[in-house]
Design a protein around this motif. Structure first.
Motif: not given
Length: 413
Positions: A83, A240, A285, A287, A303-305, A307, A328
């Motif tokens: 990342q 998610q 990520k 989905q 990082h998961v946009d 979440l 997170r």
């Protein structure tokens, strides 16, 4: 405040990703300090933009004419290494700066080729970097900036010997930057021993949980946790959900339970091959997978946009890990939900988290899951009784006539 007001030069400002429109608190505090050239100890909540806080000034100070390693970022996990590398490359490629990654799970020959092609910034995990240093495959003689990201994890005993050896390869005249969301007092002495008169900046209260996270704790029976989790997932149908458990085996077992219940789920932990880990995370990520069950492999830096939900199926024994886990969600100013399924046996862990974060964290019962387990008596000194022996199993064993009978039966094709 804008990035232009932080003493970043025009090339770096022109290379900023489009989503970077306004600096976060840690970026506002750290970037000018780093550009002064002194050592820095920076504490900021998870999801607050630490990568660009150290990454932008690092890239600005790289001499593009010098094809040697000038910036080094040390991280505890492969996922975080990937990342951070992606984030630095998104800016560095526009500046003509070569960014390379050194971590396990990737063939050393490929990574060696990247170094030999003139990598100027390297993101690495301790084991692979130390292997390259011992074999003379990488040199740190031109290193000017050394960053420890998720510093508290790197200062723990599991990594500390390797970190000390890596520092022995680095020039004394370097800038050392330590970034973390948490830093227990027990580790701060080790941190300061790596630095020279560091400036200290704190973007938020140390060991705190961001206000945008809504915490919900349900008290359930230990044996009811899988069904309680399934009930929550089916009732809410979140797109998610990241679920944390304490052990790799528990991750696999829980994945099987959810899959049988018709839930789109995958498991991610250290026993998985690197290519499998990368695919599982990519599917989550994107989905393609609704639920990802993991150990603390993903509690740091991933990082998961946007979440929406994090669920602790097990509370971590280390209270600081809780802060990283729930961090997170609610990243970059978004709102998020952190749910914890707590049983009576986790009361000590829960109290430690309360003490660390300063939050009340009251538990409630989950509808349809009455609590019948009894809390342990804290005044009792009686030792835990051994589980009853399986007498029938003992008789079966005694009835075996030869060692051959103990061997598993061969499978028929």
């Amino acid at each position: 405040m804008t990035f232009a007001s932080l003493q970043l030069n025009k090339p770096v400002l022109g290379a900023l990703p489009s989503q970077l429109t306004k600096p976060t608190d840690i970026q506002r505090l750290a970037i000018p300090s780093i550009l002064k050239g002194g050592d820095l100890l920076a504490l900021a909540q998870t999801g607050s933009g630490k990568t660009y806080a150290f990454g932008l000034p690092m890239l600005q100070r790289v001499n593009t004419e010098l094809k040697q390693v000038q910036g080094l970022v040390l991280v505890p996990t492969r996922e975080l290494a990937s990342q951070v590398t992606d984030s630095l490359k998104s800016v560095g490629v526009k500046l003509g700066i070569q960014v390379a990654m050194l971590c396990g799970g990737v063939t050393p020959e490929y990574q060696q080729a990247e170094i030999e092609q003139g990598a100027q910034v390297v993101v690495a995990t301790p084991g692979r970097l130390l292997d390259f240093l011992n074999k003379g495959l990488i040199s740190l003689k031109s290193l000017s900036q050394f960053v420890l990201d998720e510093a508290d994890r790197l200062l723990e005993m599991g990594f500390w010997p390797d970190v000390q050896k890596i520092f022995s390869f680095a020039p004394a005249a370097r800038q050392t930057l330590l970034f973390s969301a948490t830093l227990p007092e027990t580790l701060e002495k080790a941190a300061l021993g790596l630095m020279y008169k560091p400036e200290r900046v704190t973007a938020n209260q140390q060991n705190s949980v961001v206000e945008e996270i809504h915490e919900q704790l349900y008290l359930v029976n230990k044996g009811s946790k899988p069904q309680a989790l399934i009930a929550l997932l089916k009732e809410n149908n979140w797109p998610q959900v990241l679920v944390f458990v304490g052990e790799k085996k528990a991750a696999d077992n829980l994945t099987k339970r959810l899959s049988k219940a018709g839930i789109s789920v995958d498991a991610l932990h250290g026993d998985k091959e690197q290519v499998t880990r990368e695919q599982s995370l990519a599917d989550f990520k994107a989905q393609k997978t609704q639920v990802l069950i993991t150990t603390d492999l993903l509690s740091r830096g991933i990082h998961v946009d946007a979440l929406p939900v994090v669920i602790n199926a097990d509370l971590p024994e280390n209270a600081a890990v809780y802060v990283h886990r729930v961090g997170r969600t609610a990243r970059a100013g978004n709102k998020g939900l952190a749910i914890s399924l707590v049983c009576h046996g986790e009361s000590l862990a829960l109290n430690a988290i309360r003490q660390l974060t300063g939050r009340p964290m009251e538990t409630t019962e989950l509808k349809g899951f009455p609590v019948t387990d009894k809390p342990a008596d804290p005044t009792s000194n009686t030792e835990r009784k051994r589980p009853p022996r399986d007498k029938k199993a003992n008789r079966r064993s005694q009835a075996k006539r030869s060692i051959k009978q103990f061997k598993p039966k061969s499978k028929t094709s």
